[in-house]
Each structure stands twice: as structure tokens, then as C-alpha cells.
Design an enzyme around this catalytic site. Structure first.
Site, PDB file in Angstrom:
ATOM      1  N   SER A  59      -9.431   1.796   3.052  1.00 60.50           N
ATOM      2  CA  SER A  59      -8.574   2.567   2.184  1.00 60.50           C
ATOM      3  C   SER A  59      -7.561   1.731   1.414  1.00 60.50           C
ATOM      4  O   SER A  59      -6.993   2.215   0.431  1.00 60.50           O
ATOM      5  CB  SER A  59      -7.831   3.633   3.004  1.00 60.50           C
TER       6      SER A  59
ATOM      7  N   SER B  45      -9.581  -0.674   7.175  1.00 56.52           N
ATOM      8  CA  SER B  45      -9.023  -0.507   5.828  1.00 56.52           C
ATOM      9  C   SER B  45      -8.366  -1.721   5.206  1.00 56.52           C
ATOM     10  O   SER B  45      -8.036  -1.693   4.027  1.00 56.52           O
ATOM     11  CB  SER B  45      -8.018   0.639   5.822  1.00 56.52           C
TER      12      SER B  45
ATOM     13  N   LYS C 293       0.870  -1.184   0.000  1.00 57.77           N
ATOM     14  CA  LYS C 293       0.000   0.000   0.000  1.00 57.77           C
ATOM     15  C   LYS C 293       0.904   1.230   0.000  1.00 57.77           C
ATOM     16  O   LYS C 293       1.973   1.224   0.631  1.00 57.77           O
ATOM     17  CB  LYS C 293      -0.871  -0.031   1.257  1.00 57.77           C
TER      18      LYS C 293
END
Ligand code: GLN
Length: 472
Positions: free
Chosen positions: A151, A175, A76
Site C-alpha cells: 500500500s 506494504s 505515507k
């Protein structure tokens, strides 16, 4: 082309020469290129990944390769990897290069994993749909009209679209688990303090944890085993020994609680409710204890989460002022306008909203009414959650109220978007470990997850139970 099933079978296949790291990297890079329109990757690290592949292929031949040899991993875009860009999907950090690697990256590389690139996410990990990225939205590979969740949306989508074997995400309020649920993959949020946050760009430091998104529960267990454990660079990490999560099994009868209001929530999609109800029935038939319990604090979870995380974010993000690093406005004329204009132009709308909310709840006149009160509620929520764990080993609930929604569906209403987090924030408020595993699909064939939580540092039982439930 090589079909990835699990890390364990990949290790065998590499040893037997059925594939090579070089082929795996090339295949991954070309699939990422083919699926470019999904906007999953912000960048691929072709050069370093191919170099790694050659080195590890030689190690495999010599019989000295690590436990993650050849595993293609996506990060990420808030996890630092030395000499590679990291931006938290924000214009304010566009073109920033990491000066050091996060502890998780060091540990993955030490076991010969191959980092293939950085995935799109909501800016500074703030969001539930990946629509808050400064670099465009991500399309869910299972239905491109819908969001992949957020996210860590790019990370979940990368695994779901078979672009990588594993991805790392971060989970502050869901997330990892929510996008895992929307994309039909496994997502694990470890206990707060199980995995080092060194090198993770902070959103809300007392909530953030890094964890894996994978195809299988065994893979999540193995990756956790490798990234977890004491780290001198993060004082909040526990020195509790890391057990062999990848060998976790359970054959004893366990006690499982579900929260009545979670299943009775009118907003819960019927397909999810009936799936979970069936699972509960099957577990009971097998002789496990499964009871509904009350948790009156449910309605306070989302407000508590948003008061505390925005407060922490307003402090964490104060370092982005356009001076030491990151975006600096060209329109600034003096120091104050450098701060103001760089932050106004560099941060997106949602990040600005949260900085303002956080500044407000911490301000002198409102501190006691909001921040101090939310901290008290956090303690009550933790105590009440741990009280359930006195009588039960596991808490079972949906991961999300629904399946992946269409792009734009929640964009006009932040409160509606925040309510997406209703089931996931409890684990972050209390710090307990939680996992989302694929549970089924609705009539439109869109996946949803089932979530399990366990006592702090009981990842072994969490993973063993998840495995058992995935097989019934
Ligand atoms: N959706 C939540 C939020 O918007 C969770 C974010 C996260 O876990 N990083 O804050």
C-alpha cells in the site's frame, strides 16, 4: 541540479556548500509539480518545508546540524505530522489535521530532516497496488501503465522518481517491501516492536510497522537507527538498545535458508527465479552455507494474515463513525443513521469488505472456527519460522511472485490480489525483520526485489547481509 546519491554524500556536499537545504526543497517541489500526473503526492508541505530549510541551512553554517540535515522525506499518508493533514487516503478522514506528531516524525525532525509532503497510498493501507486510494491511483514512474505496488505505493514511487531522498511507509503484510520491489528501491520492515507506532493510523496493530524506503541500504540503515527504539507512547516497542545499523558489516560466513516451495512456485516469474538461483550459487561459491528447507505452512500464510488483519481492522476502524471527527454524512437524520451513512459513504469498497470480513470472523458463532484458529496457526508459523532460525541466520526469498502488473489487472478478483502477498506476510505474522533490495530487471526492464528475513531484532545482520548480496 543536485544529484542525490546517498545521505552520507549529501551531508558532505551540504557542509562543503555544494548545495543548500533551500535549493533541495525547491528542486523537490518543482519535480513533484512536474510529475503531478503520477499522482504520487496528496499534498506538499511547502511552507513548513521551506521554513525548515532556512533553519537548517543556518545550523549547517554554524556546524550544529543533525544527522539527517537536508534530507527530503515524504510521509505515507497514514503517519501523523502535527498541524498537517493526514487522511489514510480515505474520504472518511479527508481534511483531518493531525493534533500531534508521530514519534518517527519527531525523531526525524530532531535530526533536521525536512518533511516535504504526504504520499498517496491504499486506503487505510489495505491493498497491493495503490488502486484502493480514495484519491486516485498512482502511476509507476518506471512504466506508467503499471501499478507502483501497495500500500505504500506513493512512497516507493516518490523515491524511484527522484522526487525525495527518503520516504516512510508502513508494512502490515508487505506494504513497504512489495512497492519497493515494483519500483526498484530498498524497503525495510523492522522487527515488530523496533519502531514506535505512535502516530501511525492503525490498520492491524499486531502487524503494523513503520519503515524506510530508500535508494541505498546504508540510507535505510541510518533512517532506522534514528527512528527505532523505546518510546513511552507505545507499549509494544522494545527497550532493546538501538545499535549502529549504519555501520553494519559482515565478513563472516553465514548460513542462509531458502524455502523450497517459494522458488518452485509455478506462479513465480522465470526472470526472478533465475536471478535468485544465480545469487544462491554465488553465495555458495563464496563459502556461505545455502540450503533449501521445507515449510509446509506456506499455503496457510495468506489466509491467516487476512483473517487476523481484517479482525483487527474491524476493531480499529470502528472509531470512524462520523461523530468525534472525520467525514459526517449530510444525509443522516439521527445517531444510528449518522454511523451507518457516514461509514457507508466515507469508506471505500475494499475497506468495507475487510471490515465485514473481520466482523464475521470475530462474531460469536464463527470466532473459534476462524479468529481463534488463525491465532493458533500464527503461533505455529512463528514457531516453525524461528525453528529455521535455529539453524540459519537468514531466510532468502523473492519479494513478489512477479513484477509490477498493469492497472486493473487484479481489480476484479480480490483473492488474486491477496495472493500477491504470498512472500511478504510471513515476516509480519512472525514479527521478524525483512528487507527488499533491488535484484534485477525482467525482459521488459521492470525491476524486482530479493527479500531477506532475519531473527527478531537482528537488523544489523539483515542489513549487512543485504549489503553483501547487493555487491556480489
Ligand atoms: N497487500 C497487503 C494487504 O492488502 C499488505 C498491506 C500492508 O502491508 N499494509 O493487506
Amino acid at each position: 541540479m543536485y544529484t542525490f546519491k546517498s545521505i552520507a554524500s549529501l551531508q558532505n556536499d551540504l557542509r562543503q556548500g555544494k548545495t543548500t537545504c533551500k535549493d533541495l526543497v525547491n528542486a523537490s517541489l518543482s519535480s513533484i509539480e512536474e510529475k503531478k500526473h503520477l499522482n504520487i503526492f496528496l499534498e506538499t508541505f511547502n511552507e513548513s518545508a521551506l521554513k525548515q530549510a532556512d533553519l537548517i541551512d543556518a545550523k549547517i553554517k554554524a556546524g550544529t546540524a543533525g544527522r539527517l540535515a537536508g534530507v527530503i522525506i515524504a510521509l505515507k499518508d497514514n503517519i501523523c505530522y502535527k498541524n498537517h493533514k493526514v487522511s489514510a487516503a480515505s474520504k472518511i478522514l479527508e481534511n483531518f489535521t493531525s493534533l500531534y506528531s508521530s514519534t518517527v516524525v519527531e525523531r526525524l525532525l530532531a535530526q533536521d530532516a525536512i518533511i516535504i509532503g504526504r504520499t498517496n497510498c491504499d486506503e487505510f493501507a489495505m491493498g497491493s497496488s495503490n488502486e484502493n486510494s480514495a484519491f486516485g491511483k498512482v502511476l509507476n514512474p518506471l512504466n506508467e501503465k503499471t501499478v507502483p505496488g501497495g500500500s505504500s505505493g506513493g512512497s516507493a514511487a516518490a523515491v524511484a522518481a527522484n522526487l525525495v531522498h527518503v520516504a516512510l511507509g508502513s508494512d502490515t503484510g508487505g506494504s513497504i517491501r512489495q512497492p519497493a520491489s515494483f519500483c526498484g528501491v530498498v524497503g525495510l520492515k523492522p522487527t515488530y516492536g523496533r519502531v514506535s507506532r505512535w502516530g501511525l493510523i492503525a490498520y492491524a496493530s499486531s502487524f503494523d510497522q513503520i519503515g524506510p524506503l530508500t535508494k541505498t541500504i546504508d540510507d535505510a540503515a541510518l533512517v532506522l537507527e534514528i527512528i527505532a527504539g523505546a518510546d513511552e507512547f507505545d507499549g509494544t516497542v522494545s527497550s532493546k538498545p538501538v545499535t549502529e545499523y549504519s555501520k553494519a558489516t559482515s565478513n563472516k560466513k553465514i548460513k542462509i535458508a531458502y524455502i523450497n516451495d517459494c522458488l518452485d512456485n509455478p506462479a513465480l516469474e522465470p526472470a526472478i527465479k533465475s536471478n535468485i538461483t544465480k545469487t544462491i550459487e554465488k553465495l555458495k561459491q563464496q563459502g556461505h552455507t545455502v540450503d533449501g528447507v521445507d515449510f509446509k505452512e506456506l499455503e496457510y500464510l495468506v489466509p491467516t494474515y487476512y483473517v487476523l488483519t481484517t479482525a483487527e481492522a474491524s476493531s480499529n476502524l470502528s472509531r470512524f463513525g462520523g461523530v468525534p471527527y472525520g467525514y459526517r454524512s449530510k444525509n443522516a437524520t439521527d445517531l444510528e443513521s449518522t454511523f451507518k451513512k457516514s461509514r457507508t459513504e466515507g469508506f471505500g469498497k475494499e475497506v468495507q469488505r475487510r471490515i465485514m470480513l473481520g466482523t464475521f470472523v470475530l462474531s460469536a458463532g464463527y470466532y473459534d472456527a476462524y479468529y481463534a484458529k488463525a491465532q493458533q496457526v500464527r503461533r505455529v508459523v512463528r514457531d516453525k519460522t524461528l525453528a529455521i532460525f535455529k539453524d540459519y541466520d537468514i531466510i532468502l526469498m523473492p519479494t513478489t511472485p512477479g513484477v509490477a502488473f498493469e492497472h486493473g489487472a487484479n481489480s476484479a478478483d480480490p483473492i488474486k490480489m491477496y495472493l500477491e502477498d504470498i512472500y511478504t506476510v510471513q515476516a509480519n505474522i512472525t514479527g521478524v525483520p525483512a528487507i527488499s533490495i533491488p535484484a534485477g530487471v525482467n525482459e521488459q526492464n521492470m525491476p524486482f526485489g530479493l527479500q531477506l528475513m532475519a531473527r527478531p531484532f537482528e537488523e544489523e545482520l539483515l542489513l549487512a547481509t543485504a549489503k553483501h548480496i547487493s555487491e556480489i
